[in-house]
Every structure is written in structure tokens, then in C-alpha cells.
Design a protein around this motif. Structure first.
Motif, PDB file in Angstrom:
ATOM      1  N   LEU A  70      -8.894  -0.269  -3.074  1.00  0.00           N
ATOM      2  CA  LEU A  70      -8.741  -0.143  -4.529  1.00  0.00           C
ATOM      3  C   LEU A  70      -9.569   1.010  -5.082  1.00  0.00           C
ATOM      4  CD1 LEU A  70      -8.688  -3.888  -5.645  1.00  0.00           C
ATOM      5  CD2 LEU A  70      -6.891  -2.206  -6.077  1.00  0.00           C
ATOM      6  N   LEU A  71     -10.777   1.185  -4.570  1.00  0.00           N
ATOM      7  CA  LEU A  71     -11.619   2.292  -5.027  1.00  0.00           C
ATOM      8  C   LEU A  71     -10.980   3.638  -4.666  1.00  0.00           C
ATOM      9  CD1 LEU A  71     -15.193   0.985  -4.131  1.00  0.00           C
ATOM     10  CD2 LEU A  71     -14.244   1.319  -6.423  1.00  0.00           C
ATOM     11  N   LEU A  72     -10.412   3.742  -3.455  1.00  0.00           N
ATOM     12  CA  LEU A  72      -9.723   4.969  -3.061  1.00  0.00           C
ATOM     13  C   LEU A  72      -8.516   5.216  -3.954  1.00  0.00           C
ATOM     14  CD1 LEU A  72      -9.355   7.326  -1.033  1.00  0.00           C
ATOM     15  CD2 LEU A  72      -7.995   5.756   0.369  1.00  0.00           C
ATOM     16  N   MET A  73      -7.751   4.169  -4.216  1.00  0.00           N
ATOM     17  CA  MET A  73      -6.587   4.293  -5.081  1.00  0.00           C
ATOM     18  C   MET A  73      -6.987   4.696  -6.495  1.00  0.00           C
ATOM     19  SD  MET A  73      -4.633   0.877  -3.660  1.00  0.00           S
ATOM     20  CE  MET A  73      -3.758   0.612  -5.208  1.00  0.00           C
ATOM     21  N   LEU A  74      -8.044   4.074  -7.014  1.00  0.00           N
ATOM     22  CA  LEU A  74      -8.509   4.388  -8.362  1.00  0.00           C
ATOM     23  C   LEU A  74      -8.950   5.844  -8.449  1.00  0.00           C
ATOM     24  CD1 LEU A  74      -9.274   3.483 -11.235  1.00  0.00           C
ATOM     25  CD2 LEU A  74     -11.495   2.767 -10.317  1.00  0.00           C
ATOM     26  N   SER A  75      -9.700   6.292  -7.452  1.00  0.00           N
ATOM     27  CA  SER A  75     -10.146   7.683  -7.432  1.00  0.00           C
ATOM     28  C   SER A  75      -8.948   8.626  -7.462  1.00  0.00           C
ATOM     29  CB  SER A  75     -10.987   7.936  -6.175  1.00  0.00           C
ATOM     30  OG  SER A  75     -11.285   9.297  -6.028  1.00  0.00           O
ATOM     31  N   TRP A  76      -7.951   8.334  -6.643  1.00  0.00           N
ATOM     32  CA  TRP A  76      -6.787   9.221  -6.535  1.00  0.00           C
ATOM     33  C   TRP A  76      -6.013   9.293  -7.844  1.00  0.00           C
ATOM     34  CZ3 TRP A  76      -1.433   8.054  -6.661  1.00  0.00           C
ATOM     35  CH2 TRP A  76      -0.587   9.130  -6.299  1.00  0.00           C
ATOM     36  N   LEU A 220      -1.239   6.298   0.283  1.00  0.00           N
ATOM     37  CA  LEU A 220      -0.314   5.855   1.324  1.00  0.00           C
ATOM     38  C   LEU A 220      -0.395   6.763   2.545  1.00  0.00           C
ATOM     39  CD1 LEU A 220       2.007   3.914   2.116  1.00  0.00           C
ATOM     40  CD2 LEU A 220       3.589   5.551   1.087  1.00  0.00           C
ATOM     41  N   SER A 221      -0.396   8.069   2.323  1.00  0.00           N
ATOM     42  CA  SER A 221      -0.468   9.025   3.430  1.00  0.00           C
ATOM     43  C   SER A 221      -1.845   9.018   4.086  1.00  0.00           C
ATOM     44  CB  SER A 221      -0.127  10.433   2.931  1.00  0.00           C
ATOM     45  OG  SER A 221       1.210  10.509   2.481  1.00  0.00           O
ATOM     46  N   ILE A 222      -2.889   8.954   3.282  1.00  0.00           N
ATOM     47  CA  ILE A 222      -4.242   8.945   3.839  1.00  0.00           C
ATOM     48  C   ILE A 222      -4.441   7.729   4.738  1.00  0.00           C
ATOM     49  CG2 ILE A 222      -6.681   8.654   3.261  1.00  0.00           C
ATOM     50  CD1 ILE A 222      -6.193  10.393   0.792  1.00  0.00           C
ATOM     51  N   CYS A 451       3.267   5.092  -4.426  1.00  0.00           N
ATOM     52  CA  CYS A 451       2.195   5.355  -3.464  1.00  0.00           C
ATOM     53  C   CYS A 451       1.077   4.329  -3.587  1.00  0.00           C
ATOM     54  CB  CYS A 451       1.625   6.757  -3.671  1.00  0.00           C
ATOM     55  SG  CYS A 451       2.747   8.093  -3.209  1.00  0.00           S
ATOM     56  N   LEU A 452       0.710   3.998  -4.817  1.00  0.00           N
ATOM     57  CA  LEU A 452      -0.349   3.020  -5.033  1.00  0.00           C
ATOM     58  C   LEU A 452       0.075   1.634  -4.563  1.00  0.00           C
ATOM     59  CD1 LEU A 452      -1.708   4.003  -8.574  1.00  0.00           C
ATOM     60  CD2 LEU A 452      -2.763   4.447  -6.360  1.00  0.00           C
ATOM     61  N   ALA A 453       1.240   1.187  -4.995  1.00  0.00           N
ATOM     62  CA  ALA A 453       1.695  -0.169  -4.669  1.00  0.00           C
ATOM     63  C   ALA A 453       1.892  -0.343  -3.165  1.00  0.00           C
ATOM     64  CB  ALA A 453       2.987  -0.487  -5.418  1.00  0.00           C
ATOM     65  N   MET A 454       2.514   0.636  -2.522  1.00  0.00           N
ATOM     66  CA  MET A 454       2.800   0.520  -1.094  1.00  0.00           C
ATOM     67  C   MET A 454       1.537   0.564  -0.246  1.00  0.00           C
ATOM     68  SD  MET A 454       5.332  -0.159   0.799  1.00  0.00           S
ATOM     69  CE  MET A 454       6.584   0.100  -0.463  1.00  0.00           C
ATOM     70  N   SER A 455       0.455   1.105  -0.795  1.00  0.00           N
ATOM     71  CA  SER A 455      -0.806   1.176  -0.050  1.00  0.00           C
ATOM     72  C   SER A 455      -1.413  -0.200   0.189  1.00  0.00           C
ATOM     73  CB  SER A 455      -1.820   2.049  -0.807  1.00  0.00           C
ATOM     74  OG  SER A 455      -1.361   3.375  -0.924  1.00  0.00           O
ATOM     75  N   MET A 456      -0.936  -1.212  -0.537  1.00  0.00           N
ATOM     76  CA  MET A 456      -1.503  -2.546  -0.405  1.00  0.00           C
ATOM     77  C   MET A 456      -0.497  -3.554   0.156  1.00  0.00           C
ATOM     78  SD  MET A 456      -3.899  -2.889  -3.807  1.00  0.00           S
ATOM     79  CE  MET A 456      -4.773  -4.300  -3.112  1.00  0.00           C
ATOM     80  N   MET A 457       0.561  -3.078   0.780  1.00  0.00           N
ATOM     81  CA  MET A 457       1.592  -3.984   1.276  1.00  0.00           C
ATOM     82  C   MET A 457       1.423  -4.354   2.750  1.00  0.00           C
ATOM     83  SD  MET A 457       3.216  -4.901  -1.259  1.00  0.00           S
ATOM     84  CE  MET A 457       3.329  -4.403  -2.989  1.00  0.00           C
ATOM     85  N   PHE A 458       0.487  -3.706   3.446  1.00  0.00           N
ATOM     86  CA  PHE A 458       0.158  -4.083   4.820  1.00  0.00           C
ATOM     87  C   PHE A 458      -1.334  -4.369   4.883  1.00  0.00           C
ATOM     88  CE2 PHE A 458       4.316  -3.056   5.783  1.00  0.00           C
ATOM     89  CZ  PHE A 458       4.604  -3.116   7.140  1.00  0.00           C
ATOM     90  N   ASP A 459      -1.719  -5.433   5.619  1.00  0.00           N
ATOM     91  CA  ASP A 459      -3.147  -5.729   5.705  1.00  0.00           C
ATOM     92  C   ASP A 459      -3.792  -4.915   6.818  1.00  0.00           C
ATOM     93  OD1 ASP A 459      -2.643  -7.010   8.141  1.00  0.00           O
ATOM     94  OD2 ASP A 459      -2.543  -8.999   7.245  1.00  0.00           O
ATOM     95  N   GLY A 460      -5.088  -5.082   6.977  1.00  0.00           N
ATOM     96  CA  GLY A 460      -5.837  -4.240   7.900  1.00  0.00           C
ATOM     97  C   GLY A 460      -5.347  -4.286   9.332  1.00  0.00           C
ATOM     98  N   GLY A 461      -4.868  -5.461   9.767  1.00  0.00           N
ATOM     99  CA  GLY A 461      -4.414  -5.605  11.137  1.00  0.00           C
ATOM    100  C   GLY A 461      -3.001  -5.152  11.375  1.00  0.00           C
ATOM    101  N   GLY A 462      -2.251  -4.869  10.310  1.00  0.00           N
ATOM    102  CA  GLY A 462      -0.894  -4.380  10.452  1.00  0.00           C
ATOM    103  C   GLY A 462       0.194  -5.356  10.055  1.00  0.00           C
ATOM    104  N   ASN A 463      -0.179  -6.566   9.630  1.00  0.00           N
ATOM    105  CA  ASN A 463       0.828  -7.522   9.168  1.00  0.00           C
ATOM    106  C   ASN A 463       1.227  -7.209   7.733  1.00  0.00           C
ATOM    107  OD1 ASN A 463       0.823  -9.108  11.577  1.00  0.00           O
ATOM    108  ND2 ASN A 463      -1.112 -10.021  10.910  1.00  0.00           N
TER     109      ASN A 463
END
Length: 512
Positions: A70-76, A220-222, A451-463
Motif C-alpha cells: 500500500l505504501l508503494l502504491m500510495l507513493s506511485w 503492477l510491473s515493479i 495498475c493499483l487494483a491488480m497489484s493486490m489481487m495475488f498474495d505473497g505466495g502466489g495464490n
């Protein structure tokens, strides 16, 4: 304007820099605890901190990871507001804050990196990766490959395997060393993407800062190209430089250079080929002029030029791919394996979305109608629609260089929607091109929101979390508000009540 929106709009450039740096550092640290973590070994085991990688601590680390995202997204998005509303230039310092900490991160939101390394060992040890899966070469790396892929052949091209062969020949079975090698390659590829996109944007009279901010260094790209280290980064670096060569060099030299680079990208992943027909239209427009008005009107000169350039591109592509295949010691088996990942299921792909939507209702009347039955029935029709869509887009967007780039963007989107399998990082191909040509505020707004919304659609492990309706709704509402507040624009708001944007290059843009 409510109080929270006002506070969001008041965040300064320097505060956004700190916010992005902290967010990226948090992601890098938590990636070793709740990312695509190692099953054996790894930094947490070396430090004696494996207790942070399971149980209740994992849940806490997941929350901390999302705070970092969220902090990365907010910064962007705050930086985007400064670029669009105030004419600020995207700086190396800012992009470094977003990207550099991830050099120390483990794989996040995907375990594909372990498969890349495993496929590299197959190539290194003389095992045909187009006939055998990872299980054919037991070793330390095999334990890190997702169980779903251990017996699956690779769908990637010979250059992908050659890169993996070279890396694992140096790093051996040392997973950490292999990870850092791919990380260096990923960051270098994204830097090349930034370079190419900036120059394409300037060529077409667009602001480089807007194009790079929106298309390359979005969250999303980062997250997926650097954090996940997916091979789309190398593929798109080659495609973008190829397209730039096509518009900047002499028409025929640009065609040869562009086709060569795109052919190398095809040797990474077959979807790079989508850009090639549009490189042809760029060459046709430069050699024989713009297309005449009318959907089905063409000049004889352009048709002849199209035939000549088409033959040249196909010849170059065949020669380059053949050469790479021979030098890498691989076979042509990858042509038959390009659909090898169809076992992936998520609603980003239209067939999966349709099957997920109608199966619950349909199965109440007929228990024999299952998800697999529906998705297998829909996929062939979706593939036909995809092929038709690509043909239509190729023909409609043939007029000149700029329309050809628009067509390439839309063609990549067509494949993302209608393909049998779609994952978030597939969209990075289309995203890289959008900022080069669009001046439409609605398109920029919705692209940023996506880009913002899709950045949170997969969790850290890939699910994926795409089947969690409340998560999807909550994330979409939050990111819509962030986008509207920071960019000072909403699609349905009257123009006089929105902020002006600076989309055209200025004589002297504001610098840090």
C-alpha cells in the motif's frame, strides 16, 4: 473535498519518496517470510528465524507485507499526481527508491523463478525441457518448484532455456546465487524498458515522465517484473527496443533491426510475436506513406510494400529463432508446448470467468456440468475470438506509425482477455505501450486504477484473491478513491471541476 482526500493531495514529492522507499523495504523484508519462500534453506533458516515463516507470525507478516504494498502504491499514485497536475519530471532517485530495495527481496507473488532455475538445470544437463518436467532432474531446486509444475514441460522458447543454462552453469544448484542472477537481469530489463518507452514517447510528442510512470514503473510491473522476476521483462525490453528501432532508424534498417529484436523476444516467449505485424505497418507507413481513408481502401504501393516487408520479417524471424535454437542446443519442441500452462485457473481469462460465473447455477440443475466441463467447452471459442480480434485490430490500426503502436497495445489486451490463461504480469506488455501514445484522460485514469487494483489481487505466495469477492470490491473501491484524489480527476466529473493535466512536453519541466 473531504478531509482524507485533502490530506492525500497534500502529500509532497519528498514524502512520496520516503513512503515508496519504506514500502519497498518492507516488501523486500517480508518477502522472505510470507512471499514465495523456500521450502528448504534460505535466509531465514540461515539467520535462525524460521519461526517467522509459519503459524501466527506468518499472518502478522502478511499484514505487514500488504502495508508495504500500500505504501508503494500510495507513493506511485501521489507521484503521478505531481507529474500530471504540476508538471514534475519522474526522477532516477524516485524510481530507484521503488526498485532498489527489491534487489534483496525473495520471489513474491509467484514461484515461477524456481521453475526458471529448474528449467535452466535441465538445459545445462542435456535434458529436453520440452519432453520432460522438472522431476526429470532431481536435486535441491526440485523441492522449490510448485508441485503443479514438477511434471510439466516448459512453454518458453530456446533463448529462455539458454539464459537459464548460462545462469545455472555459473551458480550451480545454489538457489540464492541463481535468484540474484535473475534479479540483476530483471532490473536491467526494466531499465531498458524505461529507456525505450521514454524515447518512444518523445518521438510521438508525449511526455516521457508520464509514459514511464504509467507504463513501466507502475506497482503492477515493479511487483511482478522485478519482485516476481517473470520473463516478460526480458521479452518486453527486446520488443520495445525493436519498436523504437522501427520508428527511429531508416525504414528498411529499422525493419531489419526491429524484426531481429522481436524475433529474439519470440525466442523467450511466443506472445512477443504479436508486435511483429505492427512493426510491419510502421515500415509500410514510412516507406509508402499513410493509408488512405476508408476501412478497405489501400494503395497499390502500400500493398506491394506490405508484401515485401512481410516476407522480410518472416525470413528474419525464422532465421533468428533458428539460430538461437541451434546455438542454445534446444529443439523446436517449444512450438507444441506454448499452451502448457492451461491448468492455471483464474477469472482474468474470459473462459475461466465464464465458467466460474455460470457453473454454480448450471450445476444445480445438472450435476454433470462441472467447472472443467464448461471451461474446456468455452476455451476453443475464446481462442477463435482471440484470433479474429487480432486480425481485425491488425487491419484497422494500419494507417501510420502511431496507430500501429495503438494497435499493438490493443492486440496485447485482446490476448489477455481471450487467452485460455491470463496472469497479472501478462498485462505489462500492453501497459508498457499505453503511455507512449495516449492523451485521453479517462484512459490514463483507468489504467492507473487498474495498475493499483491488480497489484493486490495475488498474495505473497502466489495464490490469487480474485475469488474473494469482498477483497476485490474493497481493493477496487480503495484504489479508485486513491486514483481520483491524487490525480484530481474523475471520469464523470465536469471538466471545470477537475485539475488540468500536463500531457505534452514543456520547454522546461520542473526538476528535483
Amino acid at each position: 473535498m473531504n478531509r482524507w482526500t485533502y490530506k492525500l493531495r497534500r502529500i509532497t514529492w519528498q514524502q512520496a519518496y520516503v513512503c515508496g522507499l519504506v514500502g519497498s523495504i518492507i516488501i523486500a523484508i517480508t518477502s522472505h517470510m510470507c512471499g514465495a519462500t523456500r521450502t528448504r534453506g534460505g535466509i531465514m533458516q540461515a539467520l535462525g528465524l524460521t519461526s517467522l515463516t509459519f503459524g501466527h507470525m506468518t499472518g502478522i507478516m502478511v499484514v505487514i507485507m500488504w502495508i508495504g504494498v500500500l505504501l508503494l502504491m500510495l507513493s506511485w499514485i501521489v507521484v503521478g499526481g505531481h507529474i500530471l497536475r504540476h508538471g514534475r519530471s519522474l526522477t532516477t532517485k524516485m524510481t530507484t527508491a521503488w526498485i532498489a530495495p527489491l534487489f534483496f527481496a525473495g520471489p513474491i507473488m509467484s514461484r515461477d523463478l524456481y521453475s526458471y532455475l529448474m528449467q535452466g538445470t535441465l538445459a545445462r544437463d542435456g535434458i529436453n525441457a520440452y519432453e520432460h518436467g522438472a522431476a526429470a532432474n532431481p536435486g535441491p531446486l526440485l523441492f522449490e518448484v510448485s508441485a503443479d509444475w514438477r511434471n510439466t514441460t516448459t512453454p518458453y522458447g530456446p533463448l529462455h532455456l539458454w539464459i537459464g543454462d548460462l545462469i545455472t552453469s555459473v551458480t550451480g544448484d545454489n538457489i540464492t546465487a541463481g535468484l540474484f542472477a535473475y534479479k540483476i537481469l530483471s532490473i536491467a530489463s526494466v531499465v531498458v524498458m524505461m529507456w525505450a518507452v521514454a524515447r518512444l514517447a518523445r518521438h510521438f510528442g508525449h511526455r516521457a515522465s508520464v509514459a514511464v510512470w504509467l507504463g513501466v514503473v507502475n506497482p503492477l510491473s515493479i511487483i511482478h517484473l522485478i519482485g516476481g522476476m517473470h520473463n516478460e521483462n526480458i521479452m518486453m525490453a527486446l520488443v520495445l527496443v525493436g519498436l523504437y528501432a522501427g520508428v527511429k532508424m531508416g525504414p528498411w534498417r529499422g525493419l531489419v533491426a526491429g524484426a531481429t529484436l522481436i524475433a529474439m523476444a519470440v525466442s523467450i516467449k511466443a506472445t512477443a510475436f504479436i508486435a511483429l505485424p505492427f512493426l510491419g505497418w510502421i515500415a509500410v507507413a514510412r516507406i509508402a506513406g499513410r493509408a488512405p481513408g476508408g476501412l478497405f481502401r489501400e494503395t497499390f504501393t502500400r500493398v506491394l510494400t506490405l508484401c515485401a516487408t512481410g516476407i522480410a520479417m518472416l525470413g528474419i524471424t525464422s532465421a533468428v529463432v533458428s539460430l538461437v535454437t541451434m546455438l542454445s542446443g534446444q529443439t523446436w519442441g517449444w512450438i507444441a508446448e506454448v499452451t502448457g500452462n492451461t491448468k492455471v485457473i483464474n477469472p482474468l481469462a474470459l473462459p475461466s470467468f465464464i465458467a466460474s460465473s455460470i457453473t454454480p447455477l448450471w450445476s444445480t440443475f445438472d450435476s454433470d456440468i462441472t467447472f472443467n466441463v464448461v471451461v474446456n467447452a468455452v476455451r476453443p471459442f475464446s481462442t477463435i475470438l482471440m484470433m479474429l480480434g487480432l486480425i481485425v485490430v491488425w487491419w484497422v490500426f494500419r494507417t501510420d506509425e502511431l496507430l500501429a503502436l495503438k494497435g499493438a497495445t490493443l492486440a496485447y489486451l485482446v490476448t489477455c482477455v481471450f487467452n485460455s490463461v491470463t496472469l497479472p504480469w501478462y498485462y505489462t506488455a500492453a501497459l508498457a505501450l499505453i503511455g507512449v501514445w495516449t492523451f485521453d484522460r479517462r484512459m490514463i485514469f483507468f489504467t492507473a486504477w487498474f495498475c493499483l487494483a491488480m497489484s493486490m489481487m495475488f498474495d505473497g505466495g502466489g495464490n490469487n484473491r480474485l475469488y474473494s469477492l469482498w477483497w476485490v470490491i474493497g481493493v477496487c473501491l480503495l484504489t479508485f478513491w486513491m486514483t481520483r484524489a491524487c490525480l484530481g480527476y474523475a471520469p464523470r466529473r465536469p471538466m471545470e471541476k477537475t485539475d488540468e493535466w500536463i500531457l505534452h512536453p514543456q520547454p522546461r519541466e520542473i526538476q528535483m
